[in-house]
Motif scaffolding. Structure first.
Motif, PDB file in Angstrom:
ATOM      1  N   MET A  16      -6.789  21.059 -22.819  1.00 29.67           N
ATOM      2  CA  MET A  16      -7.059  20.352 -21.570  1.00 29.67           C
ATOM      3  C   MET A  16      -6.257  20.996 -20.436  1.00 29.67           C
ATOM      4  SD  MET A  16      -6.668  16.279 -20.785  1.00 29.67           S
ATOM      5  CE  MET A  16      -7.104  15.609 -19.184  1.00 29.67           C
ATOM      6  N   SER A  17      -6.922  21.307 -19.326  1.00 29.67           N
ATOM      7  CA  SER A  17      -6.263  21.966 -18.207  1.00 29.67           C
ATOM      8  C   SER A  17      -5.324  20.991 -17.507  1.00 29.67           C
ATOM      9  CB  SER A  17      -7.290  22.505 -17.215  1.00 29.67           C
ATOM     10  OG  SER A  17      -8.083  21.452 -16.703  1.00 29.67           O
ATOM     11  N   PRO A  18      -4.234  21.505 -16.922  1.00 34.78           N
ATOM     12  CA  PRO A  18      -3.306  20.616 -16.208  1.00 34.78           C
ATOM     13  C   PRO A  18      -3.981  20.035 -14.977  1.00 34.78           C
ATOM     14  CG  PRO A  18      -2.734  22.913 -15.831  1.00 34.78           C
ATOM     15  CD  PRO A  18      -3.792  22.913 -16.898  1.00 34.78           C
ATOM     16  N   PRO A  19      -3.504  18.884 -14.512  1.00 32.03           N
ATOM     17  CA  PRO A  19      -4.101  18.270 -13.319  1.00 32.03           C
ATOM     18  C   PRO A  19      -3.840  19.122 -12.087  1.00 32.03           C
ATOM     19  CG  PRO A  19      -2.091  17.123 -13.938  1.00 32.03           C
ATOM     20  CD  PRO A  19      -2.380  18.089 -15.050  1.00 32.03           C
ATOM     21  N   ILE A  20      -4.784  19.135 -11.158  1.00 35.00           N
ATOM     22  CA  ILE A  20      -4.612  19.883  -9.919  1.00 35.00           C
ATOM     23  C   ILE A  20      -3.696  19.142  -8.959  1.00 35.00           C
ATOM     24  CG2 ILE A  20      -6.666  18.920  -8.806  1.00 35.00           C
ATOM     25  CD1 ILE A  20      -5.428  22.546  -8.475  1.00 35.00           C
ATOM     26  N   VAL A  21      -3.688  17.805  -9.058  1.00 32.51           N
ATOM     27  CA  VAL A  21      -2.842  17.021  -8.154  1.00 32.51           C
ATOM     28  C   VAL A  21      -2.227  15.842  -8.897  1.00 32.51           C
ATOM     29  CG1 VAL A  21      -4.825  15.679  -7.323  1.00 32.51           C
ATOM     30  CG2 VAL A  21      -2.748  15.766  -5.948  1.00 32.51           C
ATOM     31  N   SER A  22      -0.964  15.577  -8.584  1.00 39.10           N
ATOM     32  CA  SER A  22      -0.257  14.407  -9.110  1.00 39.10           C
ATOM     33  C   SER A  22      -0.140  13.376  -7.996  1.00 39.10           C
ATOM     34  CB  SER A  22       1.145  14.786  -9.598  1.00 39.10           C
ATOM     35  OG  SER A  22       1.097  15.705 -10.662  1.00 39.10           O
ATOM     36  N   VAL A  23      -0.671  12.186  -8.239  1.00 36.53           N
ATOM     37  CA  VAL A  23      -0.534  11.069  -7.305  1.00 36.53           C
ATOM     38  C   VAL A  23       0.600  10.205  -7.816  1.00 36.53           C
ATOM     39  CG1 VAL A  23      -1.661   9.096  -6.220  1.00 36.53           C
ATOM     40  CG2 VAL A  23      -3.011  11.121  -6.818  1.00 36.53           C
ATOM     41  N   LEU A  24       1.654  10.057  -7.029  1.00 31.90           N
ATOM     42  CA  LEU A  24       2.821   9.297  -7.474  1.00 31.90           C
ATOM     43  C   LEU A  24       2.877   7.962  -6.734  1.00 31.90           C
ATOM     44  CD1 LEU A  24       6.285  10.697  -8.321  1.00 31.90           C
ATOM     45  CD2 LEU A  24       6.087   8.517  -7.165  1.00 31.90           C
ATOM     46  N   VAL A  25       3.013   6.879  -7.508  1.00 29.10           N
ATOM     47  CA  VAL A  25       3.007   5.535  -6.935  1.00 29.10           C
ATOM     48  C   VAL A  25       4.204   4.741  -7.462  1.00 29.10           C
ATOM     49  CG1 VAL A  25       1.698   3.409  -6.571  1.00 29.10           C
ATOM     50  CG2 VAL A  25       0.471   5.582  -6.913  1.00 29.10           C
ATOM     51  N   PRO A  26       5.219   4.482  -6.644  1.00 31.75           N
ATOM     52  CA  PRO A  26       6.270   3.553  -7.057  1.00 31.75           C
ATOM     53  C   PRO A  26       5.711   2.127  -7.097  1.00 31.75           C
ATOM     54  CG  PRO A  26       6.957   4.922  -5.193  1.00 31.75           C
ATOM     55  CD  PRO A  26       5.474   5.048  -5.315  1.00 31.75           C
ATOM     56  N   VAL A  27       6.115   1.374  -8.100  1.00 30.82           N
ATOM     57  CA  VAL A  27       5.570   0.023  -8.289  1.00 30.82           C
ATOM     58  C   VAL A  27       6.709  -0.975  -8.419  1.00 30.82           C
ATOM     59  CG1 VAL A  27       4.243  -1.475  -9.844  1.00 30.82           C
ATOM     60  CG2 VAL A  27       3.472   0.885  -9.410  1.00 30.82           C
ATOM     61  N   TYR A  28       6.598  -2.065  -7.645  1.00 31.67           N
ATOM     62  CA  TYR A  28       7.512  -3.199  -7.829  1.00 31.67           C
ATOM     63  C   TYR A  28       6.799  -4.466  -7.368  1.00 31.67           C
ATOM     64  CZ  TYR A  28      11.308  -6.504  -7.564  1.00 31.67           C
ATOM     65  OH  TYR A  28      12.079  -7.620  -7.750  1.00 31.67           O
ATOM     66  N   ASN A  29       6.586  -5.387  -8.291  1.00 30.67           N
ATOM     67  CA  ASN A  29       5.956  -6.682  -7.987  1.00 30.67           C
ATOM     68  C   ASN A  29       4.712  -6.502  -7.101  1.00 30.67           C
ATOM     69  OD1 ASN A  29       8.039  -7.768  -9.440  1.00 30.67           O
ATOM     70  ND2 ASN A  29       8.960  -8.897  -7.760  1.00 30.67           N
ATOM     71  N   GLY A  30       3.830  -5.627  -7.545  1.00 32.63           N
ATOM     72  CA  GLY A  30       2.651  -5.299  -6.743  1.00 32.63           C
ATOM     73  C   GLY A  30       1.347  -5.844  -7.281  1.00 32.63           C
ATOM     74  N   GLU A  31       1.395  -6.900  -8.108  1.00 34.70           N
ATOM     75  CA  GLU A  31       0.180  -7.370  -8.771  1.00 34.70           C
ATOM     76  C   GLU A  31      -0.937  -7.732  -7.794  1.00 34.70           C
ATOM     77  OE1 GLU A  31       1.200 -10.782 -11.104  1.00 34.70           O
ATOM     78  OE2 GLU A  31       1.677 -12.045  -9.382  1.00 34.70           O
ATOM     79  N   LYS A  32      -0.603  -8.136  -6.577  1.00 31.37           N
ATOM     80  CA  LYS A  32      -1.613  -8.530  -5.600  1.00 31.37           C
ATOM     81  C   LYS A  32      -2.481  -7.358  -5.164  1.00 31.37           C
ATOM     82  CE  LYS A  32      -2.122 -10.674  -1.011  1.00 31.37           C
ATOM     83  NZ  LYS A  32      -1.393 -11.320   0.126  1.00 31.37           N
TER      84      LYS A  32
END
Length: 317
Positions: free
Chosen positions: A1-17
């Motif tokens: 499997m080829s590596p991803p072209i882009v990494s999307v980084l998302v910090p998460v804290y109490n974000g259920e909404k």
């Protein structure tokens, strides 16, 4: 499997909404070769369960959990950057959105134009509002324009170029990422642009949510004052890299004004703060003032110096 072209980084804290909307906009992307790094900062709601469920459905979504609470998104970005495998890096908050073709358009532009950063349009997003303000290529530039890093840095200082853009992961790691204060990403996103050879624009929209009243930057807390640290750091950076003095003087004055802006904010929010918060706010303001005074002396920029010395005490109500 080829590596991803882009990494999307998302910090998460109490974000259920908001996490469901974020995930939905990512799984509908026209680009498919990407990864999403979700960095949970010890959430106390159902956020971890939501993102772990998504990772079980789609292997492009990877969940990391901070080993100890970081307390802000900048800590999550610094932590997650080590795990990004994509050629390109793209940061989103847990409540932000992008158009379905945003990743494809950003990567295509980066590859075709051989650039180090690609800036999408940005909408200051309020849900159900038809008249949201939008940031597009500034100062007579257009979607075919290519600018150098110094020009991009100067446009980013007043946020004519915003901080949510596609970056090269290897260059981001070389430039470094400071997570020592709350608004470190605002400093880092500007510094990265300076080290770019070529910066392009792209006609697709990043939706920067403004109606999340629980976001850390929407409620006054002492650490918001750390915003001044970013500006002092940037002043030092500009001085070390021989920016023209008039440009430095302009942002030095802005930094002086920020001291008194945050002093007023603290005073206006006095009733919401306990004694510990008040002490913390004053200490951070004094530290910011002292850093600015040191820069003022070293650079021989003394406008506002006496005012900073004498009038940085918060008058609590």
């Amino acid at each position: 499997m080829s590596p991803p072209i882009v990494s999307v980084l998302v910090p998460v804290y109490n974000g259920e909404k908001y996490l469901g909307m974020l995930i939905d906009c990512l799984i509908k992307q026209t680009l498919t070769n990407f990864e999403v790094i979700l960095v949970d900062d010890q959430s106390e709601d159902n956020s971890l369960q939501i993102i772990e469920h998504q990772s079980s459905l789609d292997t492009r979504f990877r969940v990391l959990r901070m080993p100890k609470k970081g307390g802000n998104a900048v800590k999550g970005i610094k932590y997650g950057l080590n795990y990004c495998n994509g050629k390109y890096f793209f940061y989103m908050s847990q409540d932000d959105l992008i158009e379905h073709d945003t990743l494809e358009k950003l990567v295509t532009t980066a590859e075709l134009q051989n650039v180090d950063a690609v800036i999408p349009d940005m909408e200051w997003f309020f849900a159900n509002s038809p008249n949201n303000r939008k940031t597009t290529p500034p100062n007579g530039l257009n979607y075919d324009s290519i600018i150098d890093g110094t020009t991009a840095f100067k446009l980013a200082m007043p946020w004519k170029i915003h901080g949510f853009y596609l970056r090269k992961t290897h260059l981001l790691r070389e430039v470094g990422y400071d997570d020592s204060y709350l608004t470190g990403d605002e400093c880092n996103s500007r510094k990265y642009l300076f080290f770019c050879n070529r910066v392009a624009f792209c006609q697709t929209t990043f939706y920067y949510r403004q109606d999340n009243t629980s976001a850390l930057t929407k409620v006054f807390r002492p650490h918001i004052i750390e915003d001044i640290y970013s500006y002092v750091h940037l002043l030092e950076f500009m001085y070390q890299n021989s920016f023209d003095r008039e440009f430095i003087k302009k942002w030095h004055q802005h930094s002086v004004d920020l001291i008194f802006y945050y002093r007023r904010m603290a005073e206006q929010n006095s009733a919401t703060l306990d004694d510990t918060d008040k002490k913390s706010a004053q200490n951070i303001l004094y530290e910011a003032r002292n850093r600015l005074l040191k820069f003022s002396r070293n650079s021989k920029l003394f406008k506002g110096y006496i005012r900073l010395l004498r009038k940085s005490k918060i008058n609590w109500q």
